[in-house]
Design a protein around this motif. Structure first.
Motif, PDB file in Angstrom:
ATOM      1  N   SER A 177      30.742  60.800  48.149  1.00  0.00           N
ATOM      2  CA  SER A 177      30.616  61.135  49.481  1.00  0.00           C
ATOM      3  C   SER A 177      29.315  61.266  49.896  1.00  0.00           C
ATOM      4  N   GLU A 180      26.139  61.402  56.180  1.00  0.00           N
ATOM      5  CA  GLU A 180      25.422  61.399  57.361  1.00  0.00           C
ATOM      6  C   GLU A 180      25.972  60.985  58.550  1.00  0.00           C
ATOM      7  N   ALA A 182      28.643  58.369  59.584  1.00  0.00           N
ATOM      8  CA  ALA A 182      29.551  56.996  59.025  1.00  0.00           C
ATOM      9  C   ALA A 182      30.137  57.362  58.122  1.00  0.00           C
ATOM     10  N   ASP A 184      32.238  55.799  54.523  1.00  0.00           N
ATOM     11  CA  ASP A 184      31.621  55.453  53.264  1.00  0.00           C
ATOM     12  C   ASP A 184      32.139  53.968  53.187  1.00  0.00           C
ATOM     13  N   GLN A 201      25.315  57.284  51.471  1.00  0.00           N
ATOM     14  CA  GLN A 201      24.919  57.118  52.906  1.00  0.00           C
ATOM     15  C   GLN A 201      23.399  57.091  52.634  1.00  0.00           C
ATOM     16  N   SER A 202      22.983  57.923  52.236  1.00  0.00           N
ATOM     17  CA  SER A 202      21.529  58.417  51.799  1.00  0.00           C
ATOM     18  C   SER A 202      21.524  59.833  50.676  1.00  0.00           C
ATOM     19  N   CYS A 224      20.383  52.462  51.510  1.00  0.00           N
ATOM     20  CA  CYS A 224      20.939  53.442  52.109  1.00  0.00           C
ATOM     21  C   CYS A 224      22.831  52.815  52.307  1.00  0.00           C
ATOM     22  N   ARG A 226      25.855  52.503  54.662  1.00  0.00           N
ATOM     23  CA  ARG A 226      27.282  53.101  56.040  1.00  0.00           C
ATOM     24  C   ARG A 226      27.376  52.399  55.968  1.00  0.00           C
ATOM     25  N   ASP A 227      29.387  52.718  56.551  1.00  0.00           N
ATOM     26  CA  ASP A 227      30.040  51.465  57.307  1.00  0.00           C
ATOM     27  C   ASP A 227      30.683  51.948  58.546  1.00  0.00           C
ATOM     28  N   GLU A 228      29.183  51.533  59.264  1.00  0.00           N
ATOM     29  CA  GLU A 228      29.790  51.862  60.674  1.00  0.00           C
ATOM     30  C   GLU A 228      30.533  50.913  61.760  1.00  0.00           C
ATOM     31  N   HIS A 458      22.523  66.828  59.377  1.00  0.00           N
ATOM     32  CA  HIS A 458      23.251  66.711  58.419  1.00  0.00           C
ATOM     33  C   HIS A 458      24.017  68.293  58.393  1.00  0.00           C
TER      34      HIS A 458
END
Ligand code: ASP
Length: 599
Positions: A177, A180, A182, A184, A201-202, A224, A226-228, A458
């Motif tokens: 992980s 950032e 969000a 994962d 995420q980045s 990248c 991100r699970d948002e 971050h």
């Protein structure tokens, strides 16, 4: 193969006056067909555009017979003669409008079912249907254009950074992980049951490690994940231009990125953007615009009237101030003419995002004196009216909109109001490219809900040197970061920071973020280890590539910049991902589903 389709003479969209008198072999898709009996007209399309083909039953009976049974989106090869169109038939809307092809020979390379929607920019089709048939959707000129603008952009970026001595280095997708802010996306390991990779995420930590490895200048055009909870214009996977440099201060990163944006604007738009780009502190952006990515193409600034408002005795104002809040206002020149209905509608919309209401006054003249009318005018004595009018530089015909609440809420409501009014009243000048740097962000955001601080950027962001002592303070919320965002016309293009390169400072920041020693070791042990071996001071930035394409190509949706995007529910309509998997596959991974979806 009767027609040598591999020997195309040029693209359909490139046939021009210079080809007149020559024979041509073209390939492409039937964009349109008009059958006039003895004569069939076809618009033949390829990636460069369309050209008109005319097939006459008298002169070319065989080709005419084939043309007669063509349908839209058939893929064909064609041999014909390029002729100039008669003067009154010239179509100046079409790149190839001065010429047409007399079709002599046609070969159908493949047929097409009737598409579910017309492959045409003019036609509005439900987006889910378009995404399901994305391969057809992508035949539309607008999308072809967007995808190719994207290609040109990445090429300019790579060339620019290569010229500046940067090295493009790939970093892993199957990793640990990288926070950032969000959730994962996790990938289960088959070899080590019960263990998971996270999709990055980045590349944040890897690019920092590359600095510690001495690469000095890194860049990557990188996906990248991100699970948002997806807002309208987000994608679960997206592309960043990612940059990191050693031995730098914010100034150096700003310089490199300004050079990059100037190159991009020159190459893609033929525009010379003046440098240096304007700069503004986060504090100033919030005070003047109520937002950390202000659109500076129009004014409508927020003015603080807390002190005056407190003296009005108007409960909404005084209660907000007594509770530690603020009162700010926006002056809309000429707004007094806005009909009641529109003002009421604005109030309702603001209530929709949480505001209590929208107190306002209209400014009028009484002789050479300014007076307030309607709305909350009665709470303003002549003295307070004069004081407010001066503070707001008010003029007859203006409307003054007020907001009284916590500072955060006032910023939220008034920045919404500012943007909405500017858009609806056409106050945003066309053709402006207002780049802006926003600097000195706070290090932390405090969540009253969770009772703890979160990193604003971050956890690897360095504090301003003069603010380092604040880390030991009771109120680290005041600590500012060496962080910067680049904004274009009110859209955040990207952001970055100088990083912490001292293990003790990094540990302290982790601690402030509620990440205790055990968790630090578990999650970021490799970073803390690397910080023990001569880490150089370093910093970087990342810019959203999809967003950049969207702005540069004048598109309305991020999805139009991506060949195969996902919907706002993170679904790929085309492949129907995410999908279920066979039990055997789950068994191999040692995974059992708590709630298996219905088969
Ligand atoms: N990793 C950061 C991001 O993805 C950018 C940076 O700090 O360089 O937003």
């Amino acid at each position: 193969m009767s027609l040598p389709y591999n020997q195309r003479t040029c693209y359909c969209g490139e046939v021009s006056a210079e080809h007149v008198g020559k024979s041509a072999i073209l390939v492409g898709w039937v964009a349109n067909r008009r059958d006039l009996g003895g004569m069939v007209f076809i618009d033949l399309r390829d990636r460069e555009g369309t050209v008109q083909v005319k097939i006459d039953s008298d002169t070319d009976p065989q080709a005419h017979q084939i043309a007669h049974r063509l349908r839209n989106e058939f893929c064909i090869a064609l041999r014909g003669d390029v002729v100039a169109r008669p003067e009154k038939m010239v179509n100046t809307d079409m790149r190839t409008g001065a010429v047409e092809i007399i079709g002599r020979e046609i070969e159908v390379l493949s047929e097409s079912e009737t598409p579910k929607f017309a492959v045409d920019d003019e036609i509005e089709t439900n987006e889910e249907v378009r995404l399901k048939y994305r391969f057809l959707d992508l035949r539309r000129p607008r999308l072809q254009n967007a995808i190719r603008t994207r290609h040109r952009l990445t090429k300019v970026l790579r060339d620019y950074f290569d010229g500046e001595g940067f090295v493009e280095i790939e970093t892993p997708f199957l990793t640990r992980s990288t926070p950032e802010g969000a959730r994962d996306f996790l990938v289960p390991s088959r070899v080590q049951l019960g263990h998971f990779y996270a999709l990055p995420q980045s590349p944040q930590l890897f690019k920092q490690l590359l600095m510690m490895s001495g690469f000095d200048k890194y860049m990557q055009i990188v996906r990248c994940f991100r699970d948002e909870d997806l807002r309208a214009d987000r994608q679960p996977e997206f592309t960043q231009l990612d940059v990191e440099m050693s031995f730098v201060q914010p100034e150096n990163i700003i310089n490199v990125i300004e050079g990059c944006m100037v190159a991009v604007m020159r190459e893609i738009h033929g525009i010379e953007v003046p440098r240096p780009f304007p700069r503004m502190s986060y504090a100033q952006a919030m005070a003047d615009y109520g937002i950390d990515r202000p659109d500076t193409r129009y004014d409508l600034r927020l003015i603080d009237v807390t002190e005056i408002a407190q003296k009005t005795g108007f409960k909404v104002f005084t209660e907000a101030v007594d509770a530690g809040g603020v009162v700010r206002a926006i002056r809309l020149p000429g707004g007094a003419e806005m009909p009641r209905k529109k003002l009421d509608a604005l109030t309702e919309e603001l209530k929709g995002i949480g505001a209590g209401g929208l107190p306002l006054v209209k400014v009028a003249a009484d002789g050479d004196k300014l007076i307030f009318e309607t709305g909350v005018a009665k709470f303003f004595s002549p003295e307070l009216t004069a004081e407010t009018a001066t503070a707001m530089k008010a003029e007859p015909g203006d409307v003054l909109f007020f907001s009284a609440d916590t500072e955060t809420n006032v910023c939220k409501y008034l920045s919404w109001l500012r943007q909405t009014i500017a858009q609806r009243r056409g106050l945003i000048p066309e053709g402006l490219w207002n780049f802006l740097w926003v600097l000195d962000f706070p290090m932390f955001e405090y969540s009253t809900e969770d009772g703890r601080h979160y990193a604003m950027h971050h956890p690897f962001t360095a504090p301003l040197d003069e603010d380092i002592p604040l880390l030991d303070d009771d109120n680290p919320g005041k600590c500012r970061a060496k962080a910067y965002d680049i904004v274009l016309n009110g859209t955040e293009l990207g952001g970055g920071s100088i990083r912490i390169h001292r293990a003790d400072v990094q540990e302290k920041v982790f601690q402030l973020l509620d990440i205790g020693p055990a968790e630090q070791r578990h999650k970021f042990g490799f970073l803390l280890d690397a910080l023990k071996y001569g880490p150089p001071p370093h910093g970087g930035i990342a810019l959203g590539l999809d967003r950049m394409v969207m702005l540069l190509a004048g598109l309305e949706s991020l999805r139009d910049t991506i060949a195969f995007p996902k919907t706002h529910r993170a679904v790929c309509m085309l492949t129907e991902a995410p999908g279920t998997v066979a039990t055997e596959q789950l068994d191999e991974l040692g995974i059992r589903l708590v709630n298996p979806p219905d088969a």
